[in-house]
Design a protein around this motif. Sequence first.
Motif, short mmCIF file in Angstrom:
data_model
loop_
_atom_site.label_atom_id
_atom_site.label_comp_id
_atom_site.label_asym_id
_atom_site.label_seq_id
_atom_site.Cartn_x
_atom_site.Cartn_y
_atom_site.Cartn_z
N GLU A 282 60.37 7.56 61.02
CA GLU A 282 61.82 7.78 61.18
C GLU A 282 62.17 7.95 62.66
N ARG A 283 61.35 8.74 63.38
CA ARG A 283 61.61 9.00 64.80
C ARG A 283 61.61 7.69 65.60
N LYS A 284 60.78 6.74 65.17
CA LYS A 284 60.72 5.45 65.84
C LYS A 284 61.87 4.52 65.43
N GLY A 285 62.77 5.02 64.58
CA GLY A 285 63.91 4.22 64.16
C GLY A 285 63.55 3.17 63.13
N ARG A 286 62.39 3.35 62.44
CA ARG A 286 61.89 2.33 61.53
C ARG A 286 61.92 2.75 60.07
N LEU A 287 62.66 3.80 59.77
CA LEU A 287 62.75 4.25 58.36
C LEU A 287 64.22 4.52 58.05
N GLN A 288 64.75 3.78 57.10
CA GLN A 288 66.16 3.94 56.77
C GLN A 288 66.36 4.87 55.56
N THR A 289 65.48 4.79 54.58
CA THR A 289 65.60 5.68 53.41
C THR A 289 64.22 6.10 52.92
N LEU A 290 64.09 7.41 52.68
CA LEU A 290 62.86 7.95 52.09
C LEU A 290 63.21 8.46 50.70
N VAL A 291 62.58 7.85 49.69
CA VAL A 291 62.76 8.33 48.33
C VAL A 291 61.45 9.01 47.93
N THR A 292 61.52 10.28 47.57
CA THR A 292 60.29 10.94 47.13
C THR A 292 60.43 11.42 45.69
N GLN A 293 59.35 11.21 44.94
CA GLN A 293 59.31 11.73 43.58
C GLN A 293 58.79 13.16 43.60
N ASN A 294 58.38 13.62 44.77
CA ASN A 294 57.77 14.94 44.85
C ASN A 294 58.83 16.03 44.84
N ILE A 295 58.43 17.14 44.27
CA ILE A 295 59.34 18.27 44.11
C ILE A 295 58.94 19.40 45.04
N ASP A 296 57.91 19.17 45.86
CA ASP A 296 57.31 20.26 46.64
C ASP A 296 58.05 20.56 47.95
N GLY A 297 58.98 19.72 48.34
CA GLY A 297 59.76 19.98 49.56
C GLY A 297 59.01 19.73 50.85
N LEU A 298 57.80 19.16 50.79
CA LEU A 298 56.98 19.04 52.01
C LEU A 298 57.51 18.00 53.00
N HIS A 299 58.20 16.96 52.50
CA HIS A 299 58.76 15.98 53.46
C HIS A 299 59.80 16.66 54.36
N LEU A 300 60.67 17.46 53.75
CA LEU A 300 61.71 18.14 54.54
C LEU A 300 61.07 19.18 55.45
N GLN A 301 60.06 19.87 54.93
CA GLN A 301 59.36 20.86 55.76
C GLN A 301 58.68 20.19 56.95
N ALA A 302 58.19 18.96 56.74
CA ALA A 302 57.52 18.24 57.83
C ALA A 302 58.52 17.81 58.91
N GLY A 303 59.81 17.65 58.52
CA GLY A 303 60.81 17.25 59.51
C GLY A 303 61.56 15.98 59.18
N SER A 304 61.34 15.39 58.00
CA SER A 304 62.16 14.24 57.61
C SER A 304 63.61 14.71 57.48
N SER A 305 64.58 13.86 57.90
CA SER A 305 65.98 14.28 57.87
C SER A 305 66.51 14.30 56.44
#
Length: 258
Positions: free
Chosen positions: A99-122
């Motif tokens: 995402e930081r490199k401007g190469r990710l437009q949408t992240l869809v996660t089936q995970n319920i653990d919240g780790l993507h947001l904790q890692a820093g995904s917008s």
Amino acid sequence: MSGRGDRLGASIEAAAGLLRRARYVVVLTGAGISTESGIPDFRGPSGVWTKDPKAERLSTLSYYMSDPQVRKQSWRQRLDHPAWSSAPNAGHLAVVELERKGRLQTLVTQNIDGLHLQAGSSPEITIEIHGTMREVVCMRCGERAPMERALERVRAGEADPPCRRCGGILKSATISFGQNLDPDDLARSQLAAARSDFFLAVGTSLAVHPAAGLPAIALNAGARLVIINAEPTPMDSDAEVVFQQPIGEVLPALVALV
Ligand code: NAD
């Protein structure tokens, strides 16, 4: 590198080439991206359901709503869930980097653990299509509250804490089997898949619909599909490249080349 390493390197370069040329990238993640953080998946070799098929009842809405014993067991499992003591791993961080490199437009996660947001995904580009275990929701009045507050009540002795507002049944704000997805989340995910020209599926057995149908929507729209998953998936024959190596090995190497 030689032999296996050469072939892996060539496949990563091939996938990175596709990614570099892409204009709308969707990443779909599943439980497999969090196993390296110590959270077991459901269907992998050490998966929760592989080891105990009866555990599926706890994730099924009709059992949860009708059986107080199922709810009590669910609350005990929530208290002990490995997500509370886990941290994002190299896979989650690679998604942030993409995402930081401007190469990710949408992240869809089936995970319920919240780790993507904790890692820093917008939050703006992240769709938690199966909800989050970091909140609870009342199944009668719809009131939402932080999970931590409900867990404090369980620790204090309430085996199945009811909604403080209306007395209804509380559940983690996740999508159980037999429960509909949030229509907005589903529509946004399907729209993103239809717009994508590169679709990356990571750590998902592609067995749970409708999320598992997103790669097919992307392919129909002309997108190239790349899969990183230790075990075969039903979409492997449609993918340009399939990696069966650990996510923590492949994904950071792929993102580094973009
Ligand atoms: P799944 O359990 O059906 O499949 C996970 C896949 O990931 C497996 O095929 C496994 O081989 C692969 N995998 C596991 N670790 C890997 C690694 N390190 N490298 C490469 N591949 C790896 O998961 P799913 O498709 O996401 O479906 C399960 C459902 O259960 C989802 O709806 C999800 O909401 C829920 N779930 C979520 C979590 C979580 O939030 N972490 C954990 C378990 C289940």
